[in-house]
Scaffold this active site. Sequence first.
Site, PDB file in Angstrom:
ATOM      1  CB  ALA A  63      -0.894  -0.020   1.229  1.00  0.00           C
ATOM      2  N   GLY A 108       0.694  -4.893   1.050  1.00  0.00           N
ATOM      3  CA  GLY A 108      -0.498  -5.007   0.200  1.00  0.00           C
ATOM      4  C   GLY A 108      -0.251  -5.800  -1.078  1.00  0.00           C
ATOM      5  CD  GLU A 111      -2.006  -7.082   3.392  1.00  0.00           C
ATOM      6  OE1 GLU A 111      -1.699  -5.981   2.884  1.00  0.00           O
ATOM      7  OE2 GLU A 111      -2.471  -7.188   4.543  1.00  0.00           O
ATOM      8  CD  GLU A 131       1.934  -5.065   6.049  1.00  0.00           C
ATOM      9  OE1 GLU A 131       2.699  -5.980   6.404  1.00  0.00           O
ATOM     10  OE2 GLU A 131       1.242  -5.126   5.026  1.00  0.00           O
TER      11      GLU A 131
HETATM   12  N1  CAA Z   1       4.527   3.158  -1.054  1.00  0.00           N
HETATM   13  C1  CAA Z   1       4.876   4.283  -1.694  1.00  0.00           C
HETATM   14  N2  CAA Z   1       5.969   4.386  -2.485  1.00  0.00           N
HETATM   15  C2  CAA Z   1       6.722   3.290  -2.624  1.00  0.00           C
HETATM   16  C3  CAA Z   1       6.414   2.070  -1.995  1.00  0.00           C
HETATM   17  C4  CAA Z   1       5.243   2.027  -1.176  1.00  0.00           C
HETATM   18  N3  CAA Z   1       4.831   0.908  -0.557  1.00  0.00           N
HETATM   19  N4  CAA Z   1       7.356   1.162  -2.316  1.00  0.00           N
HETATM   20  C5  CAA Z   1       8.219   1.780  -3.139  1.00  0.00           C
HETATM   21  N5  CAA Z   1       7.842   3.079  -3.326  1.00  0.00           N
HETATM   22  C6  CAA Z   1       8.508   4.099  -4.119  1.00  0.00           C
HETATM   23  C7  CAA Z   1       9.730   4.647  -3.410  1.00  0.00           C
HETATM   24  O1  CAA Z   1       9.364   5.639  -2.480  1.00  0.00           O
HETATM   25  C8  CAA Z   1      10.537   5.178  -4.575  1.00  0.00           C
HETATM   26  O2  CAA Z   1       9.986   6.427  -4.972  1.00  0.00           O
HETATM   27  P1  CAA Z   1      10.962   7.650  -5.319  1.00  0.00           P
HETATM   28  O3  CAA Z   1      11.746   7.171  -6.518  1.00  0.00           O
HETATM   29  O4  CAA Z   1      10.017   8.760  -5.634  1.00  0.00           O
HETATM   30  O5  CAA Z   1      11.830   7.878  -4.139  1.00  0.00           O
HETATM   31  C9  CAA Z   1      10.233   4.196  -5.683  1.00  0.00           C
HETATM   32  O6  CAA Z   1       9.035   3.519  -5.302  1.00  0.00           O
HETATM   33  C10 CAA Z   1      11.326   3.166  -5.848  1.00  0.00           C
HETATM   34  O7  CAA Z   1      11.544   2.553  -4.591  1.00  0.00           O
HETATM   35  P2  CAA Z   1      13.000   2.397  -3.937  1.00  0.00           P
HETATM   36  O8  CAA Z   1      13.895   3.505  -4.374  1.00  0.00           O
HETATM   37  O9  CAA Z   1      12.816   2.216  -2.455  1.00  0.00           O
HETATM   38  O10 CAA Z   1      13.476   1.045  -4.632  1.00  0.00           O
HETATM   39  P3  CAA Z   1      14.490  -0.031  -4.035  1.00  0.00           P
HETATM   40  O11 CAA Z   1      14.763  -0.987  -5.142  1.00  0.00           O
HETATM   41  O12 CAA Z   1      15.647   0.600  -3.365  1.00  0.00           O
HETATM   42  O13 CAA Z   1      13.660  -0.799  -2.894  1.00  0.00           O
HETATM   43  C11 CAA Z   1      11.746  -1.905  -1.989  1.00  0.00           C
HETATM   44  C12 CAA Z   1      12.544  -1.558  -3.249  1.00  0.00           C
HETATM   45  C13 CAA Z   1      12.557  -2.852  -1.093  1.00  0.00           C
HETATM   46  C14 CAA Z   1      10.443  -2.587  -2.429  1.00  0.00           C
HETATM   47  C15 CAA Z   1      11.431  -0.632  -1.213  1.00  0.00           C
HETATM   48  O14 CAA Z   1      10.861   0.320  -2.116  1.00  0.00           O
HETATM   49  C16 CAA Z   1      10.467  -0.805  -0.095  1.00  0.00           C
HETATM   50  O15 CAA Z   1      10.837  -1.284   0.953  1.00  0.00           O
HETATM   51  N6  CAA Z   1       9.184  -0.385  -0.266  1.00  0.00           N
HETATM   52  C17 CAA Z   1       8.204  -0.442   0.735  1.00  0.00           C
HETATM   53  C18 CAA Z   1       7.716  -1.847   0.970  1.00  0.00           C
HETATM   54  C19 CAA Z   1       6.711  -1.881   2.106  1.00  0.00           C
HETATM   55  O16 CAA Z   1       7.016  -1.596   3.236  1.00  0.00           O
HETATM   56  N7  CAA Z   1       5.450  -2.277   1.778  1.00  0.00           N
HETATM   57  C20 CAA Z   1       4.410  -2.371   2.721  1.00  0.00           C
HETATM   58  C21 CAA Z   1       3.624  -1.108   2.757  1.00  0.00           C
HETATM   59  S1  CAA Z   1       2.479  -1.065   4.107  1.00  0.00           S
HETATM   60  C22 CAA Z   1       1.124  -1.948   3.550  1.00  0.00           C
HETATM   61  O17 CAA Z   1       1.111  -2.513   2.486  1.00  0.00           O
HETATM   62  C23 CAA Z   1      -0.026  -1.902   4.512  1.00  0.00           C
HETATM   63  C24 CAA Z   1      -1.160  -2.791   4.182  1.00  0.00           C
HETATM   64  O18 CAA Z   1      -1.124  -3.977   4.443  1.00  0.00           O
HETATM   65  C25 CAA Z   1      -2.372  -2.238   3.624  1.00  0.00           C
END
Ligand code: CAA
Length: 258
Positions: A63, A108, A111, A131
């Site tokens: 998400a 998400g 999920e 999360e």
């Molecule tokens: N939300 C918003 N933006 C996200 C995102 C997310 N979940 N995941 C990645 N992005 C964005 C980053 O912010 C980045 O944007 P910018 O270029 O504008 O900075 C872009 O996507 C590329 O991401 P990274 O530079 O971080 O890429 P990476 O290869 O270094 O890392 C990754 C990849 C490990 C997937 C890392 O992006 C990451 O950890 N993302 C978050 C994963 C996460 O925590 N997901 C769970 C979200 S909470 C949820 O889902 C709640 C629920 O159950 C409803």
Amino acid sequence: MEFVTYEVENQIGIITINRPKALNALNSAVLDDLEEALNGVDLDTVRVLILTGAGEKSFVAGADIGEMSNLTKAEGEAFGKKGNDLFRRIETFPIPVIAAVNGFALGGGCEISMSCDIRICSDNAVFGQPEVGLGITPGFGGTQRLARIVGVGMAKQMIYSARNIKADEAYRIGLVNAVYPQEELMPAAKKLAATIAKNAPIAVRNCKKAINDGLQTDMDQALVIEEKLFGDCFETYDQKEGMAAFLEKRKVEAFLNK
Ligand code: CAA
């Protein structure tokens, strides 16, 4: 739709989440577009859906953390409901949905894949529920579906530790049915979809309903659910054609979805 594409190839509908700049993260607009894509599926002609993500790096990275960062308690609950309602619609969609997980399937992303009937993935896929590292619980069904798919102990370990797992481990614990080299993932998904699409569509749908509905109740009720859906098949043209073809030692001419 800005963030989702939908195309149909030979009775197979392909829904692609297309927000690669954010690794296909699910914000409200993406969730709305997914809803619209489902609304557009013609159930008279499409027999199987494939859900995948655009690009080679990510299926869905979760998400949208930016959108969630300032939510109030009530807004958080509403956002969870929005995702849950959509994912439940995928889970109960009348035809099978295959998740072709082509990279990160985090939060998400994991999920939404779990709301699909079948998960297959590429060898670069990464699954996880990160999360608790963000100060929240999984909010789009992860606390419920992961335990049902991989068992309570493994689900609790993954969720409490927020540790991501790679494709081979996802396969080992039964989170995905198969792992493919990246370039072979979509061909494999289409091949599986085509195999399903060849079978009697009403029977396939009734199987999905019997399995889903039966799992939500006790065995005695579940078997009654099966009996009713089994019985329904005998009112179909496709049952008559399928059995006649067997008895006449010929191939099925065509299943007509009626
Ligand atoms: N939300 C918003 N933006 C996200 C995102 C997310 N979940 N995941 C990645 N992005 C964005 C980053 O912010 C980045 O944007 P910018 O270029 O504008 O900075 C872009 O996507 C590329 O991401 P990274 O530079 O971080 O890429 P990476 O290869 O270094 O890392 C990754 C990849 C490990 C997937 C890392 O992006 C990451 O950890 N993302 C978050 C994963 C996460 O925590 N997901 C769970 C979200 S909470 C949820 O889902 C709640 C629920 O159950 C409803």
